[in-house]
Design a protein around this motif. Structure first.
Motif, mmCIF file in Angstrom:
data_model
loop_
_atom_site.group_PDB
_atom_site.id
_atom_site.type_symbol
_atom_site.label_atom_id
_atom_site.label_comp_id
_atom_site.label_asym_id
_atom_site.label_seq_id
_atom_site.Cartn_x
_atom_site.Cartn_y
_atom_site.Cartn_z
ATOM 1 N N ALA A 15 0.833 -1.214 0.000
ATOM 2 C CA ALA A 15 0.000 0.000 0.000
ATOM 3 C C ALA A 15 0.861 1.256 0.000
ATOM 4 O O ALA A 15 0.540 2.251 -0.658
ATOM 5 C CB ALA A 15 -0.911 -0.018 1.235
ATOM 6 N N TRP A 16 1.957 1.234 0.764
ATOM 7 C CA TRP A 16 2.862 2.420 0.807
ATOM 8 C C TRP A 16 3.466 2.704 -0.555
ATOM 9 O O TRP A 16 3.638 3.852 -0.950
ATOM 10 C CB TRP A 16 3.948 2.157 1.844
ATOM 11 N N GLY A 17 3.740 1.632 -1.308
ATOM 12 C CA GLY A 17 4.298 1.852 -2.638
ATOM 13 C C GLY A 17 3.301 2.417 -3.620
ATOM 14 O O GLY A 17 3.665 3.121 -4.561
ATOM 15 N N LYS A 18 1.997 2.088 -3.436
ATOM 16 C CA LYS A 18 0.957 2.589 -4.335
ATOM 17 C C LYS A 18 0.563 4.030 -4.024
ATOM 18 O O LYS A 18 0.020 4.728 -4.882
ATOM 19 C CB LYS A 18 -0.278 1.696 -4.251
ATOM 20 N N TRP A 19 0.799 4.494 -2.725
ATOM 21 C CA TRP A 19 0.355 5.848 -2.354
ATOM 22 C C TRP A 19 1.225 6.906 -3.023
ATOM 23 O O TRP A 19 2.401 6.700 -3.311
ATOM 24 C CB TRP A 19 0.442 6.035 -0.839
ATOM 25 N N LYS A 20 0.558 8.064 -3.192
ATOM 26 C CA LYS A 20 1.276 9.197 -3.747
ATOM 27 C C LYS A 20 2.022 9.936 -2.632
ATOM 28 O O LYS A 20 1.860 9.652 -1.445
ATOM 29 C CB LYS A 20 0.299 10.141 -4.445
ATOM 30 N N LEU A 21 2.838 10.922 -3.056
ATOM 31 C CA LEU A 21 3.644 11.661 -2.090
ATOM 32 C C LEU A 21 2.780 12.425 -1.094
ATOM 33 O O LEU A 21 3.074 12.495 0.104
ATOM 34 C CB LEU A 21 4.580 12.637 -2.826
ATOM 35 N N VAL A 22 1.678 13.007 -1.555
ATOM 36 C CA VAL A 22 0.797 13.790 -0.669
ATOM 37 C C VAL A 22 0.186 12.882 0.388
ATOM 38 O O VAL A 22 0.091 13.232 1.574
ATOM 39 C CB VAL A 22 -0.298 14.481 -1.499
ATOM 40 N N GLN A 23 -0.231 11.651 -0.046
ATOM 41 C CA GLN A 23 -0.809 10.714 0.913
ATOM 42 C C GLN A 23 0.220 10.277 1.955
ATOM 43 O O GLN A 23 -0.100 10.142 3.145
ATOM 44 C CB GLN A 23 -1.354 9.492 0.159
ATOM 45 N N LYS A 24 1.451 10.035 1.495
ATOM 46 C CA LYS A 24 2.490 9.643 2.449
ATOM 47 C C LYS A 24 2.750 10.746 3.473
ATOM 48 O O LYS A 24 2.888 10.497 4.674
ATOM 49 C CB LYS A 24 3.779 9.318 1.708
ATOM 50 N N LEU A 25 2.829 12.027 3.004
ATOM 51 C CA LEU A 25 3.057 13.136 3.933
ATOM 52 C C LEU A 25 1.915 13.284 4.922
ATOM 53 O O LEU A 25 2.123 13.598 6.107
ATOM 54 C CB LEU A 25 3.250 14.435 3.148
ATOM 55 N N ALA A 26 0.684 13.051 4.453
ATOM 56 C CA ALA A 26 -0.462 13.158 5.350
ATOM 57 C C ALA A 26 -0.413 12.091 6.439
ATOM 58 O O ALA A 26 -0.674 12.362 7.628
ATOM 59 C CB ALA A 26 -1.761 13.030 4.551
ATOM 60 N N VAL A 27 -0.050 10.865 6.057
ATOM 61 C CA VAL A 27 0.054 9.796 7.056
ATOM 62 C C VAL A 27 1.161 10.106 8.065
ATOM 63 O O VAL A 27 1.008 9.903 9.278
ATOM 64 C CB VAL A 27 0.308 8.448 6.345
ATOM 65 N N ILE A 28 2.308 10.585 7.561
ATOM 66 C CA ILE A 28 3.405 10.926 8.467
ATOM 67 C C ILE A 28 2.993 12.040 9.437
ATOM 68 O O ILE A 28 3.289 12.013 10.635
ATOM 69 C CB ILE A 28 4.650 11.339 7.664
ATOM 70 N N GLY A 29 2.286 13.064 8.943
ATOM 71 C CA GLY A 29 1.836 14.158 9.803
ATOM 72 C C GLY A 29 0.877 13.684 10.880
ATOM 73 O O GLY A 29 0.953 14.108 12.037
ATOM 74 N N ILE A 30 -0.049 12.767 10.484
ATOM 75 C CA ILE A 30 -0.989 12.242 11.479
ATOM 76 C C ILE A 30 -0.241 11.459 12.555
ATOM 77 O O ILE A 30 -0.530 11.571 13.755
ATOM 78 C CB ILE A 30 -2.045 11.361 10.781
ATOM 79 N N GLY A 31 0.757 10.673 12.151
ATOM 80 C CA GLY A 31 1.528 9.905 13.136
ATOM 81 C C GLY A 31 2.298 10.806 14.105
ATOM 82 O O GLY A 31 2.320 10.558 15.322
#
Length: 568
Positions: A15-31
């Motif tokens: 799933a991490w490989g399929k996500w875009k950069l914006v989605q990855k940054l959003a997940v990191i910010g939430i964490g």
């Protein structure tokens, strides 16, 4: 279980490989936000809770300063928040701090330090409210008293009667307190601490007076009977007054002793007696003083006094003049009767005369000053006595040696203080105590010799022992010098004897050698065979070699001979 974890990890990676950069940054910010929230929650939960010492803010900076100084003096930790609100760590500390502030009269007006129960329900009656209020006050007062260091336990009973219509029917509010002092506590006899407990109770209950508060100990003895403690207070006051006098005497004694011991040494000035009589009564003195007006002060730059001083200043002047002119009046008696005027005055009737009267009234103003002062305490009289010993000097003869008595002690001469020295010491003491002859001050300085028998005996023994040691050392050195000289002489004589013996032996050996050589020489001349031992042959060869050596190198041989002679 491991397979399940592996599948979850593979799914997350996919799933991490399929996500875009914006989605990855959003997940990191939430964490990151979740981790920060957890850390803040833990930090806040670990922060110790604080309770208010006084519910309302302290408006005056001076009151805040006094309160914080009292808490610091008692070692109570606190914090000052916004609006000058003081916080302490727990309810126990709050009760102890409130008790201290009440004892010191530092609770600001209009505050509620008791935290009385706040019940606000529609079903609560006025009777229940009064009961809850009474219970709350009793509980808080008990806790405050028990928080004191001198009290182990306290029982408090407060009676608040119902309000009556007429004041004469109204019963007073009463309070009864039983305290159990801790072992070693002085609260039973310390009036200030008892007054502090009394103030705690008065502050908690409205309308409560001192005479309606009874404080007893566990034995039933009334502790706040301050009227019965009048004798005790008098004794305490007398004790404090004596302490003041003793402290002042010690200060004067130390000051004078230090000055005298620096001049005459500690051994000659050992003690000083001082007595100060003080009037501890409180006096209010009012003085009215009149003094002249100084219109112009004296100029210090001029060699003469150019000041203008006047005893008074004129405020106003009132002048009255009365003039009269006319005949005199001689009253007569009743009608038809002759008057009682003497004949001499009858001749003056109907004569014309004049009269003039002048009256002058001058108002002068005086320079006046009123002085009101309180004097307590005041020194009535100071008495000082001190003894200073003279000097002891050893007597010596013309050679500078100590003169000894028949009993073996050293003779000394006593030199007393002169009258000038006694007068100087008296003046020094008078200046130190602010001597005032009018109030009866007394300074006595005497020169009385101290008994130094034991001291002189010890000094004489020490000096005689020192002389004995010096004599023993001198004799020992003299004996050692004699032994050394004898040894040197013995060595010289022994060397001389040895030298002479060696010379004789050498001379004898030389003579024998010469005889042998002559015999050999004669035998050779006669062509006779002479048997020679090996040693004689070696000696002969050595002698021939030495002779040849002396002929070839005479300087070296001379140096060798000199060396042999020096060693011998």
């Amino acid at each position: 279980m491991n397979e399940w974890l592996k599948k979850i990890v593979e799914q997350i990676k996919t799933a991490w490989g399929k996500w875009k950069l914006v989605q990855k940054l959003a997940v990191i910010g939430i964490g990151v936000a979740l981790i920060a929230a957890i850390i803040i929650t833990i930090a806040v939960s670990r922060t110790p809770t604080m309770v208010r010492l006084i519910n309302t803010p302290i408006k005056s900076d001076e009151e805040l300063r006094l309160i914080t100084n009292a808490l610091d003096r008692e070692g109570i930790p606190f914090q000052v928040g916004e609006n000058n609100i003081i916080y302490v760590k727990d309810e126990k500390t709050r009760s102890k701090a409130n008790a201290i502030l009440l004892r010191e009269d530092l609770i600001p007006k209009g505050t509620d330090p008791w935290a009385v129960f706040s019940i606000d329900r529609f079903t609560v009656t006025d009777f229940e409210r009064n009961v809850n209020l009474r219970k709350a006050i009793i509980a808080q007062v008990t806790r405050h008293i028990e928080s004191l260091d001198d009290v182990d336990k306290a029982n408090v009973i407060i009676e608040i009667p119902e309000d009556k219509l007429f004041s004469e029917d109204q019963k007073p509010v009463t309070a009864s307190v039983i305290i159990y002092p801790k072992p070693g506590s002085d609260i039973a006899t310390n009036r200030k601490k008892l007054e502090g407990i009394q103030k705690i109770i008065k502050f908690a209950v409205s309308g409560l007076t001192d005479e309606n508060i009874v404080i007893t100990d566990n034995n039933g003895i009334v502790l706040n009977d301050f009227a019965g403690m009048a004798d005790f207070d008098r004794l305490e006051l007398t004790k404090r007054e004596q302490q003041i006098i003793q402290r002042l005497e010690a200060e004067y004694r130390a000051k004078i002793l230090n000055a005298l011991q620096l001049a005459y040494t500690k051994d000659r000035v050992r003690d000083l007696n001082i007595k100060i009589e003080m009037d501890m009564s409180k006096k209010a003195v009012q003085t009215e003083e009149y003094f002249p007006f100084v219109l112009k002060p004296d100029n210090p730059l001029t060699p003469y006094d150019d000041s203008d001083v006047r005893p008074s200043v004129r405020l106003s002047t009132e002048k009255t003049t009365y003039e009269y002119q006319g005949t005199g009046f001689n009253p007569e008696g009743p009608a038809g009767m002759e008057g009682q005027t003497a004949p001499a005055y009858k001749d003056l009737q109907n004569m014309v005369g004049t009269a003039k009267q002048e009256h002058t009234l001058e108002n002068e103003a005086l320079n006046k000053r009123n002085i009101t002062e309180e004097r307590s305490p005041q020194i009535d009289r100071v008495s000082v006595s001190v003894n200073i010993d003279g000097r002891w000097v050893y007597k010596t003869n013309e050679k500078g040696e100590y003169i000894t008595k028949p009993d073996g002690t050293i003779e000394r001469e006593y030199i007393p203080l002169t009258q000038k020295e006694l007068d100087d010491v008296t003046a020094l003491i008078q200046g130190a105590i602010a001597f005032d002859r009018a109030r009866g001050d007394l300074v006595v300085v005497k020169n009385v010799p101290f008994d130094r028998t034991e001291e002189f005996r010890a000094e004489d023994a020490k000096i005689l022992a020192q002389k004995q040691r010096e004599k023993i050392i001198f004799l020992s050195l003299a004996g050692l010098a004699v032994l050394l000289l004898s040894f040197i002489i013995y060595r010289i004589i022994a060397r001389e004897i040895e030298r002479k013996r060696r010379i004789l032996e050498e001379k004898r050996a030389l003579e024998q050698q010469m005889l042998r050589e002559n015999a050999l020489r004669q035998a050779e001349e006669q062509n006779l065979e002479v048997s020679m031992s090996v040693e004689e042959r070696k000696r002969l060869d050595l002698q021939e070699h030495a002779i040849n050596m002396a002929k070839e190198h005479p300087e070296d041989v001379a140096q060798l001979i000199r060396t042999w002679l020096r060693e011998d």
